[in-house]
Design an enzyme around this catalytic site. Structure first.
Site, PDB file in Angstrom:
ATOM      1  CB  ALA A  40      27.379  76.684 140.725  1.00  0.00           C
ATOM      2  NE  ARG A  46      31.734  84.143 135.919  1.00  0.00           N
ATOM      3  CZ  ARG A  46      31.694  85.182 135.966  1.00  0.00           C
ATOM      4  NH1 ARG A  46      32.194  85.733 135.100  1.00  0.00           N
ATOM      5  NH2 ARG A  46      31.948  85.405 137.304  1.00  0.00           N
ATOM      6  CE  LYS A  99      24.673  72.326 133.658  1.00  0.00           C
ATOM      7  NZ  LYS A  99      25.145  70.688 133.304  1.00  0.00           N
ATOM      8  CG  ASP A 119      17.884  62.593 134.713  1.00  0.00           C
ATOM      9  OD1 ASP A 119      18.053  62.634 132.979  1.00  0.00           O
ATOM     10  OD2 ASP A 119      16.478  61.835 134.519  1.00  0.00           O
TER      11      ASP A 119
END
EC number: 2.7.11.5
Length: 574
Positions: A315, A319, A336, A371
């Site tokens: 992403a 980092r 994640k 969330d």
């Protein structure tokens, strides 16, 4: 296994779900009383209790099934027959979609999240798509302005089940009509009417009236947040009538609504018209069906994956020291994974990180914490993973990865809404957009703190910007309760040399935080520093934070607004 046991197991699972959803509705039905009694701590506890119900009842069913089967192993054919029997129970079942998710959860608990195939699980629903396109019973009531909008709104408000006295009903109705007239114009308003949900939507310290404003040019949201004065009198705080405003109210960074929904699929279908930008997963999440929302989120991911030629990549952004984050370039979510080893300055365990994410799941997120959905044994096709990301996964999270040849299995990960990292956003904007972003960031910090949440690491890289320009916190590994922190002023130096020393001249204990130090990393950019000093200088004072702690310890629960202060009637029209 004896024949005939399959039906008993299927019925046991469905009965277990019935028990779970019955308790879910029972907790939800208490929302009106908690609101009327202004028992805000009970509101927070009920929210946590309702979240825990699902896993608790899955555990009860798993224990029942182990008793029924005497702990004997089951073969593939037996499991297929169980699912077939369960599927036959669903066509006339009113909560079929969540019942399928419950079946999946029981299976995953029994088999440790392994062998997750469409034959054994409801990866996709067994029932017709959008079965409740035609609502089986009225969810809403229509109101027409036959005698004018003042009369219409008086009927709407008088129909509400709330038993408290109104502070000034006529004033609130006048403000609503004024807003509608400014928004639609007199002629359009005269030709419009309302459709209002039968149930109120409760969250935090507000009861929301949710409706549809049906105009000659289309349907708009109609949202009224009802609050209480300190004297326990009701008032309407604002009127929201745009899809963008409604999207924020039902946003992924907010706590789940308490709304009585015996037919959740029908309610989701009804809401879809005023929340066109929300996915099915987001709508179920908003009404508190978070486990089924996870199912729908996974289905949305699979549909996207089937229709694209993209590969997973790391992403964008700096980092992380704890999490490895990856995404599909065109997908609106990130994945994640907790790293095997953290950077030296991160003195914590993976169990601590998971506990922080669970804290966020259960806490009031006040529109400022994203969330997440938690997955175990998540399978990825190697062909969908870029070589650079594969190398990074093996370097940073090898202990959590099993190689199956053409696939890898990631033992544990979170899926979260994708946002633009705030540090990247600040590099790209200027002028009013920059000012708005800094104002939003400071407001996010304040609102989190007022809700008894201290982010820990307040660097811009740990926050994201949503499509509506809101700043949301998403890095939870250092999160803690405000009441656990010791906010200190930096002692004056003893000698001039103290300020030049590499080590501080004062003692520092675990839990000590020095707000004056925030200035060093938040105001280093000359474009940002003056804006921060203008709008949020109090965040650099320890006494500001200690005053918030005192309010929390005294039991004060802050009001949370899902809209700008300038939209409140008390600001806009007074």
């Amino acid at each position: 296994m004896p024949r005939g046991l399959e039906l008993l197991i299927a019925q046991t699972i469905l009965q277990g779900f019935d028990a779970q959803y019955g308790r879910f509705l029972e907790v939800t039905s208490g929302a009106q009383q908690r609101f009327e009694q202004a028992d805000w701590h009970a509101v927070q506890q009920a929210m946590k209790n309702r979240i825990h119900l699902y896993d608790h009842h899955v555990g009860l069913v798993v224990e029942q099934l182990r008793c029924i089967t005497n702990g004997q192993s089951t073969d593939a054919a037996f499991l297929l027959r169980v699912k077939e029997h369960y599927t036959r129970l669903l066509p006339d079942y009113p909560r079929f979609e969540i019942a399928e998710s419950f079946f999946n959860s029981v299976y995953c608990r029994l088999f440790d999240h392994r062998s997750l195939t469409p034959e054994r699980l409801f990866i996709f629903s067994s029932q017709p798509e959008r079965r409740f396109r035609t609502i089986p019973r009225p969810l809403a009531k229509d109101f027409h302005p036959d005698h004018g909008w003042e009369s219409l709104l008086m009927r709407v408000i008088s129909d509400l089940p709330l038993r408290l006295r109104w502070q000034n009903k006529s004033r609130d109705i006048h403000y609503i009509v004024r807003h509608l007239t400014e928004t639609l114009g007199t002629d359009n308003l005269a030709e419009s009417h309302l459709q209002v949900a039968n149930e109120l939507f409760y969250r935090n310290k507000a009861a929301w009236l949710v409706g549809k404003l049906i105009t000659p040019s289309g349907t708009l949201p109609f949202l009224l947040p009802i609050h209480q004065t300190d004297d326990g009198e009701l008032f309407i705080d604002t009127c929201l009538t745009t899809t963008a405003e409604a999207s924020i109210v039902f946003g992924f960074a907010r706590s789940y609504f308490m709304v009585y929904a015996p037919l959740p699929a029908a309610l989701v279908e009804w809401l879809r018209e005023i929340l066109p930008g929300k996915t099915t997963a987001e709508l179920y999440m908003a009404i508190g069906c978070q486990k089924h929302a996870k199912t729908e989120s996974y289905r949305e991911y699979l549909v996207y994956l089937q229709g694209c030629n993209e590969q997973f990549i790391e992403a964008p952004g700096i980092r992380g020291m704890v999490m490895l984050v990856f995404t599909l370039p065109g997908f609106d979510r990130v994945f994640k994974v907790i790293k095997d080893r953290f950077a030296p300055q991160k003195e914590m365990s993976a169990a601590h990180v998971r506990a922080c994410y669970q804290l966020v799941k259960e806490h009031d997120r006040v529109g400022r914490m994203a969330d997440t959905q938690e997955f175990e044994n998540f399978v990825l096709e190697k062909r969908h993973i870029s070589p650079a990301l594969m190398a990074l996964l093996l370097q940073e999270a090898a202990e959590k990865i099993t190689d199956l040849g053409e696939q890898i299995v990631i033992r544990h990960l979170y899926i979260e809404r994708r946002m633009v990292p705030l540090n990247i956003w600040l590099e790209q904007v200027e002028g009013q957009q920059l000012r708005d972003a800094i104002e939003e960031y400071g407001n996010a910090i304040r609102q989190l703190a007022a809700a008894n949440i201290f982010p820990g690491d307040m660097l811009f890289k740990n926050f994201g910007v949503t499509r509506h320009g809101r700043v949301v916190f998403y890095d939870y590994d250092e999160i803690c309760y405000m009441t656990e922190v010791n906010f200190r002023d930096i002692p004056l130096p003893r000698y001039p040399e103290d300020e030049l020393a590499s080590e501080p001249w004062y003692s520092v204990s675990p839990g000590d935080v020095f707000p004056e130090e925030f200035r060093h990393w938040l105001c280093a950019d000359p474009r940002i520093g003056p804006l921060f000093e203008e709008m949020h200088a109090d965040l650099f004072r320890a006494d500001y934070w200690r005053a918030l702690q005192n309010r929390i310890r005294e039991g004060h629960v802050e009001d949370v607004y899902a809209y700008r202060r300038r939209q409140r009637f008390s600001v806009r029209f007074v």
